[in-house]
Structure formats: C-alpha cells, structure tokens
Design a protein around this motif. Structure first.
Motif, mmCIF file in Angstrom:
data_model
loop_
_atom_site.group_PDB
_atom_site.id
_atom_site.type_symbol
_atom_site.label_atom_id
_atom_site.label_comp_id
_atom_site.label_asym_id
_atom_site.label_seq_id
_atom_site.Cartn_x
_atom_site.Cartn_y
_atom_site.Cartn_z
ATOM 1 N N VAL A 13 44.058 35.767 42.050
ATOM 2 C CA VAL A 13 44.809 34.971 43.032
ATOM 3 C C VAL A 13 44.757 33.491 42.641
ATOM 4 N N GLU A 16 47.081 32.404 39.980
ATOM 5 C CA GLU A 16 48.501 32.629 40.298
ATOM 6 C C GLU A 16 49.047 33.892 39.657
ATOM 7 N N GLU A 17 48.181 34.875 39.436
ATOM 8 C CA GLU A 17 48.684 36.170 38.970
ATOM 9 C C GLU A 17 49.116 36.968 40.192
ATOM 10 N N ARG A 18 50.040 37.878 39.999
ATOM 11 C CA ARG A 18 50.478 38.722 41.104
ATOM 12 C C ARG A 18 49.514 39.894 41.298
ATOM 13 N N ARG A 140 56.741 33.131 46.247
ATOM 14 C CA ARG A 140 55.560 32.898 45.406
ATOM 15 C C ARG A 140 54.302 33.509 46.032
ATOM 16 N N CYS A 141 54.509 34.418 46.955
ATOM 17 C CA CYS A 141 53.374 35.093 47.600
ATOM 18 C C CYS A 141 52.556 35.856 46.550
ATOM 19 N N SER A 142 51.263 35.961 46.776
ATOM 20 C CA SER A 142 50.402 36.605 45.762
ATOM 21 C C SER A 142 50.667 38.101 45.616
ATOM 22 N N TYR A 143 51.265 38.730 46.619
ATOM 23 C CA TYR A 143 51.502 40.174 46.504
ATOM 24 C C TYR A 143 52.879 40.437 45.873
ATOM 25 N N TRP A 213 44.479 33.297 50.522
ATOM 26 C CA TRP A 213 44.935 34.447 49.715
ATOM 27 C C TRP A 213 46.284 34.173 49.048
ATOM 28 N N ARG A 214 46.847 33.023 49.309
ATOM 29 C CA ARG A 214 48.167 32.640 48.773
ATOM 30 C C ARG A 214 49.269 33.611 49.171
ATOM 31 N N ARG A 217 52.027 29.705 51.738
ATOM 32 C CA ARG A 217 51.854 28.518 50.870
ATOM 33 C C ARG A 217 51.840 27.233 51.671
#
Ligand code: ACO
Length: 311
Positions: A13, A16-18, A140-143, A213-214, A217
């Motif tokens: 996270v 910035e990886e998904r 750009r959500c982490s999921y 948890w991004r 944002r």
C-alpha cells in the motif's frame, strides 16, 4: 503468518501497488471495502429512480434519448461495482438482500424528489458533479478492481455532468418561467449535494483508516470544498445563483467560504426519514420481486447451455 503478511500488505500500500483479489489483506480492509463499494453500487441503482421519473415526460425526443442512455449508464455502474464487490467474496445477491433489508446504506441524495424537468439538469450538474469530484481520486484507490471500475465510471459521469449543465443552460436562457424552474431546481439540490460528501471530518468514522489504507485519498471536507470552488464560477456562467448568502471568496484561504450545512437533515435522511426513503426502497424491492422470473429464466438457460456443451 499474519504479521508477516500484514507487513507485506502495508508495504505494498505504501509503495502505491494495487492490492488484487487473491492477495492477502486484513479482514477489516476487506470489510470496509465491501461496505463502501456496496453502498456505492446501491446508490447507482437507486439513483436510477429519481431521473427515470422524467423519461416519459422529457420535452423532446432528443432529451428523452439522452436521459434513457444516462439512466442505463447508472445501471451499468451498479453492475461494475457489484462485480468489484464480488471479487472480495460477497455475492451480488447477498448485497441486494442487505439493501432490501435496510442493513446497507445508499447515498442520501437519492431520497429527494424530482419535482420538475429542471431537476434532471440539476442532478446532472450538481449530483453527478459531486460524484465525479468524490470518485476521480477513487481511480487511485489501493484496491485494484474498485480503482479500475472507477476509471470508466468517471468518464461516463463526466458526460452526465455536461448533459445536466447543458440542459440547465438551455432553461436558464429560455423563457422567464424556464429560468425560474432552473433556479428552483438548483435551490433545492444545492445543499443535499454538499451532504453527499459525508459527515464533517471530525465526525467521519471511517476516514482516518480509509486514508491510511489509501482507499480514500482526500477527506470529506476537502472534497466538499473542492466541489464548492468548482461550482461557483459554473453557476455564474449558467446565469443562476446558489442558495447560500454566506458564499464568498476567502482571499486568505484561496477558497470559497460557505454557510453551515444542516447536519440534522442529513442524519434524518440516513435514519430513513428523508422525503422519499420509503418510496425508493419499496420501488427497489418491488422491481427485485418482479424481476425474479428473469433471474430464474437466465439460470435455467445457463444450465441448459452447460448441459448441451457437455454432450
Ligand atoms: N449518504 C449516505 N450515507 C453516507 C453518506 C451519504 N451521503 N456519507 C456518509 N455516509 C455514511 C457512511 O457510509 C458511514 O456509514 P456506515 O458506517 O454505516 O458505512 C457513515 O455515514 C460515516 O461516514 P464516513 O465515516 O465519512 O464514511 P466513509 O469514509 O465511507 O465516507 C463516502 C463516505 C465519502 C460517501 C465514501 O464512502 C465514498 O467515497 N464512497 C464512494 C462514493 C459513493 O458511494 N457515491 C455514491 C453517490 S454518487 C452516485 O452514485 C452518482
């Protein structure tokens, strides 16, 4: 073990990886995403109702075709989002059951009535405008599956926002009665649109964790302010006013200041006491019951096809 997995998850996270469906994730992350994505999906399909109310009364063939396409887009958004939620292990059926039982929320905004044709314009300009402001950062959500669903949804919302703006502009520049109708619609939709961004930051239960948890944002108040800043010059170009005597440019902050939001009204709508809560949920339940034969037929057809392909 879980601690090692959790460290890996946090590192991903932070980098910035998904996060993808098969990756390990904390239970609370999964639960919060299901909560937010389901609420979002429900909003899309409940949101079809206030506008569908005007399809048969659209003032021209052109307006009718545009509105039908728009309402269909909302159904599509619901489907992308239920699919994204399914990647987290919760089926669409289950989520719909929770909505119908009143155990999951949908956006407060869809509990207001559409009283005139101009409301279709005000929804496009303000409600879809607020939706884009809130949803562009979700691309750009982490999921991964949620972020990717948002890309297409935002493009379509952007078209919806423009059609609303164009509709309101036509009314605003029309006859005196048309102008008054546009102004009345904006007066009624402005404050509920500001409430779409959720409670103020100091009362937002999920913001801090969702930002860590991004998933989110920006905070609710940041996005609300961004929306106000965008709308003020647009209202001027439309030749319409916003119903807030406190709206004024704040040189120091570099933002528009605005008046207090009626959070009692927001809480009442969330409690089910808005002007249309009952109507919206009843219509949703009825549509679901009346569509049972379609689901049964589709299931039977799929079973038959599967049977055939085995021979
Ligand atoms: N209407 C209904 N419920 C709301 C609203 C609203 N406008 N704003 C906040 N809430 C709910 C939250 O879901 C949460 O309830 P819960 O604990 O039962 O889930 C509670 O109020 C507290 O709010 P927050 O802690 O601020 O919740 P959160 O961090 O999830 O932020 C937000 C709320 C901004 C709506 C966020 O969930 C989000 O960005 N969702 C995705 C966008 C979305 O759902 N849009 C729907 C309308 S747009 C459209 O469909 C055209």
């Amino acid at each position: 073990d879980d601690a090692a997995y959790e460290a890996q998850f946090n590192a991903a996270v932070a980098a910035e990886e998904r996060i993808e469906p098969r990756d390990w994730m904390p239970d609370a992350y999964r639960a919060s995403l299901v909560r937010q994505i389901a609420q979002h999906a429900h909003s899309e399909i409940i949101g079809m109702q206030p506008e569908a109310n005007w399809i048969t009364r659209a003032p021209s063939l052109r307006r009718k075709a545009i509105l039908m396409a728009k309402v269909q887009d909302e159904a599509g958004h619901g489907l992308y989002l239920y699919s994204a939620a399914e990647t987290l292990g919760t089926s669409r059926d289950e989520l719909l059951d929770r909505l119908h039982a009143g155990r999951q929320k949908y956006s407060s905004i869809f509990n207001y009535p559409t009283l005139s044709w101009a409301d279709v314009g005000a929804i496009g300009w303000l409600v879809d405008g607020a939706a884009i402001t809130n949803q562009v950062p979700l691309c750009r959500c982490s999921y991964g599956p949620y972020a990717r669903a948002m890309v297409r949804i935002c493009k379509e919302e952007s078209f919806h926002q423009r059609q609303g703006y164009e509709l309101l502009l036509a009314l605003s520049k029309g006859t005196e009665a048309q102008h008054a109708m546009a102004q009345d619609a904006v007066n009624r939709w402005w404050w509920p649109s500001l409430m779409m961004f959720g409670p103020p930051d100091d009362e937002s239960a999920h913001s801090a964790q969702s930002m860590a948890w991004r998933i989110k944002r920006h905070s609710n108040d940041e996005l609300r302010q961004r929306f106000v800043d965008i709308c003020v010059p647009q209202a001027e170009s439309l030749g319409l006013t916003l119903p807030d005597p406190d709206l004024a440019w704040d040189e120091e902050r570099g933002h528009y200041a605005f008046g207090p939001i009626d959070w009692d009204e927001f809480r009442e709508v969330l409690r089910g006491n808005g002007p249309c809560n009952e109507q919206r949920i009843n219509q949703r339940r009825t549509a679901h019951e009346e569509g049972a034969w379609v689901r049964e037929a589709a299931t039977a057809y799929a079973a038959k096809q599967a049977e055939r392909s085995r021979h």
